[in-house]
Design a protein around this motif. Structure first.
Motif, PDB file in Angstrom:
ATOM      1  N   THR A  44       0.844  -1.192   0.000  1.00 23.18           N
ATOM      2  CA  THR A  44       0.000   0.000   0.000  1.00 23.18           C
ATOM      3  C   THR A  44       0.882   1.246   0.000  1.00 23.18           C
ATOM      4  OG1 THR A  44      -0.137  -0.132   2.417  1.00 23.18           O
ATOM      5  CG2 THR A  44      -1.962  -1.102   1.149  1.00 23.18           C
ATOM      6  N   PRO A  45       0.345   2.385  -0.458  1.00 24.31           N
ATOM      7  CA  PRO A  45       1.171   3.591  -0.562  1.00 24.31           C
ATOM      8  C   PRO A  45       1.790   4.033   0.758  1.00 24.31           C
ATOM      9  CG  PRO A  45      -0.852   3.852  -1.815  1.00 24.31           C
ATOM     10  CD  PRO A  45      -0.994   2.581  -1.043  1.00 24.31           C
ATOM     11  N   ASP A  46       1.080   3.844   1.875  1.00 29.50           N
ATOM     12  CA  ASP A  46       1.637   4.299   3.149  1.00 29.50           C
ATOM     13  C   ASP A  46       2.872   3.501   3.535  1.00 29.50           C
ATOM     14  OD1 ASP A  46      -0.130   2.177   3.367  1.00 29.50           O
ATOM     15  OD2 ASP A  46      -0.814   2.688   5.375  1.00 29.50           O
ATOM     16  N   VAL A  47       2.910   2.209   3.186  1.00 24.39           N
ATOM     17  CA  VAL A  47       4.091   1.391   3.473  1.00 24.39           C
ATOM     18  C   VAL A  47       5.265   1.844   2.603  1.00 24.39           C
ATOM     19  CG1 VAL A  47       5.072  -0.933   3.333  1.00 24.39           C
ATOM     20  CG2 VAL A  47       2.782  -0.600   4.276  1.00 24.39           C
ATOM     21  N   VAL A  48       5.000   2.082   1.320  1.00 20.51           N
ATOM     22  CA  VAL A  48       6.065   2.517   0.416  1.00 20.51           C
ATOM     23  C   VAL A  48       6.714   3.802   0.902  1.00 20.51           C
ATOM     24  CG1 VAL A  48       6.586   3.315  -1.920  1.00 20.51           C
ATOM     25  CG2 VAL A  48       5.056   1.378  -1.583  1.00 20.51           C
ATOM     26  N   LEU A  49       5.884   4.789   1.247  1.00 15.83           N
ATOM     27  CA  LEU A  49       6.453   6.065   1.662  1.00 15.83           C
ATOM     28  C   LEU A  49       7.134   5.951   3.028  1.00 15.83           C
ATOM     29  CD1 LEU A  49       6.802   8.832   0.454  1.00 15.83           C
ATOM     30  CD2 LEU A  49       4.930   9.621   1.870  1.00 15.83           C
ATOM     31  N   ALA A  50       6.663   5.049   3.886  1.00 17.55           N
ATOM     32  CA  ALA A  50       7.330   4.834   5.171  1.00 17.55           C
ATOM     33  C   ALA A  50       8.748   4.311   4.941  1.00 17.55           C
ATOM     34  CB  ALA A  50       6.525   3.851   6.021  1.00 17.55           C
ATOM     35  N   TYR A  51       8.906   3.363   4.010  1.00 16.81           N
ATOM     36  CA  TYR A  51      10.248   2.872   3.673  1.00 16.81           C
ATOM     37  C   TYR A  51      11.101   3.990   3.100  1.00 16.81           C
ATOM     38  CZ  TYR A  51       9.775  -2.207   4.361  1.00 16.81           C
ATOM     39  OH  TYR A  51       9.658  -3.458   4.898  1.00 16.81           O
ATOM     40  N   GLU A  52      10.490   4.788   2.192  1.00 16.58           N
ATOM     41  CA  GLU A  52      11.260   5.865   1.582  1.00 16.58           C
ATOM     42  C   GLU A  52      11.725   6.880   2.623  1.00 16.58           C
ATOM     43  OE1 GLU A  52      10.542   9.259   1.005  1.00 16.58           O
ATOM     44  OE2 GLU A  52      12.299   9.558  -0.263  1.00 16.58           O
ATOM     45  N   ARG A  53      10.859   7.135   3.589  1.00 18.71           N
ATOM     46  CA  ARG A  53      11.220   8.109   4.636  1.00 18.71           C
ATOM     47  C   ARG A  53      12.387   7.597   5.472  1.00 18.71           C
ATOM     48  NH1 ARG A  53       7.489   9.348   9.802  1.00 18.71           N
ATOM     49  NH2 ARG A  53       7.638   7.109   9.764  1.00 18.71           N
ATOM     50  N   VAL A  54      12.382   6.310   5.788  1.00 13.06           N
ATOM     51  CA  VAL A  54      13.437   5.733   6.624  1.00 13.06           C
ATOM     52  C   VAL A  54      14.731   5.523   5.835  1.00 13.06           C
ATOM     53  CG1 VAL A  54      14.119   3.693   7.951  1.00 13.06           C
ATOM     54  CG2 VAL A  54      11.819   4.643   8.213  1.00 13.06           C
ATOM     55  N   LEU A  55      14.609   5.051   4.588  1.00 13.35           N
ATOM     56  CA  LEU A  55      15.780   4.636   3.823  1.00 13.35           C
ATOM     57  C   LEU A  55      16.286   5.687   2.850  1.00 13.35           C
ATOM     58  CD1 LEU A  55      14.644   0.993   3.002  1.00 13.35           C
ATOM     59  CD2 LEU A  55      15.972   1.798   4.964  1.00 13.35           C
ATOM     60  N   GLY A  56      15.475   6.701   2.573  1.00 15.65           N
ATOM     61  CA  GLY A  56      15.905   7.772   1.684  1.00 15.65           C
ATOM     62  C   GLY A  56      16.092   7.313   0.260  1.00 15.65           C
ATOM     63  N   ASP A  57      17.263   7.577  -0.322  1.00 15.18           N
ATOM     64  CA  ASP A  57      17.492   7.325  -1.742  1.00 15.18           C
ATOM     65  C   ASP A  57      17.577   5.849  -2.104  1.00 15.18           C
ATOM     66  OD1 ASP A  57      17.542  10.028  -2.188  1.00 15.18           O
ATOM     67  OD2 ASP A  57      19.729  10.189  -2.049  1.00 15.18           O
ATOM     68  N   SER A 153     -12.643   8.427  -1.569  1.00  7.90           N
ATOM     69  CA  SER A 153     -12.455   7.016  -1.911  1.00  7.90           C
ATOM     70  C   SER A 153     -13.746   6.212  -1.883  1.00  7.90           C
ATOM     71  CB  SER A 153     -11.439   6.370  -0.962  1.00  7.90           C
ATOM     72  OG  SER A 153     -11.985   6.278   0.346  1.00  7.90           O
ATOM     73  N   GLY A 154     -14.671   6.535  -0.963  1.00  6.36           N
ATOM     74  CA  GLY A 154     -15.905   5.770  -0.851  1.00  6.36           C
ATOM     75  C   GLY A 154     -15.759   4.483  -0.080  1.00  6.36           C
ATOM     76  N   ASP A 155     -14.574   4.210   0.464  1.00  3.45           N
ATOM     77  CA  ASP A 155     -14.337   3.002   1.248  1.00  3.45           C
ATOM     78  C   ASP A 155     -13.496   3.392   2.455  1.00  3.45           C
ATOM     79  OD1 ASP A 155     -14.138  -0.180   1.306  1.00  3.45           O
ATOM     80  OD2 ASP A 155     -12.143   0.618   1.718  1.00  3.45           O
ATOM     81  N   VAL A 156     -13.932   3.012   3.645  1.00  7.10           N
ATOM     82  CA  VAL A 156     -13.260   3.482   4.859  1.00  7.10           C
ATOM     83  C   VAL A 156     -11.834   2.962   4.949  1.00  7.10           C
ATOM     84  CG1 VAL A 156     -13.295   3.456   7.376  1.00  7.10           C
ATOM     85  CG2 VAL A 156     -15.430   3.766   6.113  1.00  7.10           C
ATOM     86  N   ASP A 157     -11.623   1.668   4.668  1.00  4.69           N
ATOM     87  CA  ASP A 157     -10.274   1.113   4.765  1.00  4.69           C
ATOM     88  C   ASP A 157      -9.328   1.778   3.781  1.00  4.69           C
ATOM     89  OD1 ASP A 157     -10.877  -0.669   6.802  1.00  4.69           O
ATOM     90  OD2 ASP A 157     -11.525  -2.233   5.420  1.00  4.69           O
ATOM     91  N   GLU A 158      -9.802   2.016   2.566  1.00  9.75           N
ATOM     92  CA  GLU A 158      -8.974   2.696   1.578  1.00  9.75           C
ATOM     93  C   GLU A 158      -8.690   4.129   2.017  1.00  9.75           C
ATOM     94  OE1 GLU A 158      -9.372   4.169  -3.032  1.00  9.75           O
ATOM     95  OE2 GLU A 158     -10.266   2.238  -2.483  1.00  9.75           O
ATOM     96  N   ALA A 159      -9.699   4.781   2.576  1.00  8.25           N
ATOM     97  CA  ALA A 159      -9.498   6.146   3.052  1.00  8.25           C
ATOM     98  C   ALA A 159      -8.413   6.191   4.128  1.00  8.25           C
ATOM     99  CB  ALA A 159     -10.811   6.705   3.598  1.00  8.25           C
ATOM    100  N   VAL A 160      -8.456   5.252   5.065  1.00 10.36           N
ATOM    101  CA  VAL A 160      -7.455   5.221   6.133  1.00 10.36           C
ATOM    102  C   VAL A 160      -6.054   5.069   5.553  1.00 10.36           C
ATOM    103  CG1 VAL A 160      -6.582   3.861   8.082  1.00 10.36           C
ATOM    104  CG2 VAL A 160      -9.015   4.416   7.937  1.00 10.36           C
TER     105      VAL A 160
END
Length: 366
Positions: A44-57, A153-160
């Motif tokens: 999911t996008p939140d996981v990807v950006l969490a990795y990017e934030r921690v690992l950078g380039d 989004s129309g879906d609560v889980d997706e919105a979260v």
């Protein structure tokens, strides 16, 4: 193992970060990240950006997030998203002022248009905006747009999932008022709908901890906590938090501006109406009347919110079937393409009110 999961694992190993350390630094569980990297769970996008934030380039941010953004809106919309995204990119002005103006425009459109109308436009702009995030000020614009996108989004889980991503993007901006607003607004969206209350409460807590100065984000966070308390039947805390929110509103209330980024008088009355209706408090009637009196005429969708509050109030007061019928009729009067997720969940809350049981011996309510 999926390609994206494998890339995340390679980047983590290359940076010398253990899975346990990654879990601690991203606030995802070790098991969840292990499943992501192994391809047993969807990235999911939140996981990807969490990795990017921690690992950078070490993470290919653009490639990963662009692909996820394109698929998140659903396979039937991908071709349209690509077309809109490239068209926008060919004519894009990457200046900060241009993007900030676009954000403000979306704030107005969210209040006046339906979610379906906004979703594809927002997705296309987010695809383009990703390519300009070398300018730090644009992380703040992206965070606000991601929050708005989550609400379409129309879906609560997706919105979260989108709200969590918006939180991470806001943190990258290092602009505290945006970090507070994104968390507070997401918390309010969930708590107003009576959905994912633990998530709403946690995001509201984070917002309040980041900065204690009065701001629209802090106001939203306080109202979110009050709504959550009301849903849970905690009357004393709900009313206390509403009073706290009212004091912040007295400082940051924003006149007659029609924008999701503003809280004018009619909107605060709407929040108070929802909370007091949930509590079965007769003061809800005064808030409903004040909301109707001060709300701009063109915001018919929000007039329906108040009508549903009235139905909820009637149901909570004991006339359950009358309240339900009133709420159904109110929503049916609104065109179907304006039936937002919030309205649907509010109707479901009214429908869920149960008749008060009577003690046959004493005649008292249970």
């Amino acid at each position: 193992m999926t390609r994206t999961g494998a890339q995340l694992r390679v980047a983590r190993n290359a940076a010398g970060v253990s899975l346990r350390a990654m879990a601690a630094r991203t606030n995802f569980s070790k098991g969840h990240l292990s499943n992501i990297e192994a391809g047993r769970r969807t990235v999911t996008p939140d996981v990807v950006l969490a990795y990017e934030r921690v690992l950078g380039d070490d993470v290919d941010r653009r490639g990963l997030l662009t692909g996820l953004a394109a698929t998140a809106v659903g396979s039937t919309a991908v071709a349209e998203l690509i077309r809109r995204g490239f068209t926008a990119a060919l004519h894009a002005d990457a200046s900060v002022d241009t993007w900030l103006e676009r954000v403000e425009s979306y704030g107005h459109q969210y209040m006046t248009c339906g979610a379906a109308h906004l979703q594809r436009k927002l997705a296309a702009d987010l695809v383009v905006l990703q390519q300009h995030l070398e300018q730090p000020a644009l992380w703040a614009a992206a965070a606000r747009l991601l929050t708005t996108f989550g609400k379409t989004s129309g879906d609560v889980d997706e919105a979260v999932s989108w709200y969590r991503l918006a939180n991470l993007v806001a943190d990258r901006s290092e602009v505290n008022c945006v970090r507070v607003w994104v968390r507070g607004r997401a918390a309010l969206a969930l708590a107003y709908e009576g959905a994912r209350l633990p998530v709403a409460t946690e995001m509201a807590r984070q917002a309040l901890d980041i900065d204690d100065r009065p701001s629209p984000g802090r106001l939203s966070a306080l109202v979110a906590r009050a709504q959550a308390a009301a849903v849970q039947g905690d009357r004393a805390n709900a009313l206390r938090l509403l009073d706290d929110a009212r004091r912040v509103f007295d400082v940051v209330g924003s006149g007659d501006l029609i924008s999701d980024f503003a809280v004018p008088e009619w909107r605060f009355h709407t929040f108070a109406s929802m909370l007091l209706s949930r509590l079965g408090d007769p003061r809800a009637v005064g808030e409903q009347d004040a909301a109707d009196r001060t709300r701009p005429r063109e915001l018919a969708r929000f007039a329906t919110h108040i009508e549903l509050h009235r139905g909820l109030m009637v149901a909570r007061a004991g006339d359950v079937e009358i309240g339900k019928a009133y709420a159904r009729a109110a929503l049916n009067r609104l065109p179907a393409d304006e039936h937002s997720q919030s309205l649907k969940l509010l109707l479901a809350e009214v429908e869920g009110v149960q008749p008060t049981r009577q003690d046959p011996a004493s005649g008292s309510s249970k």
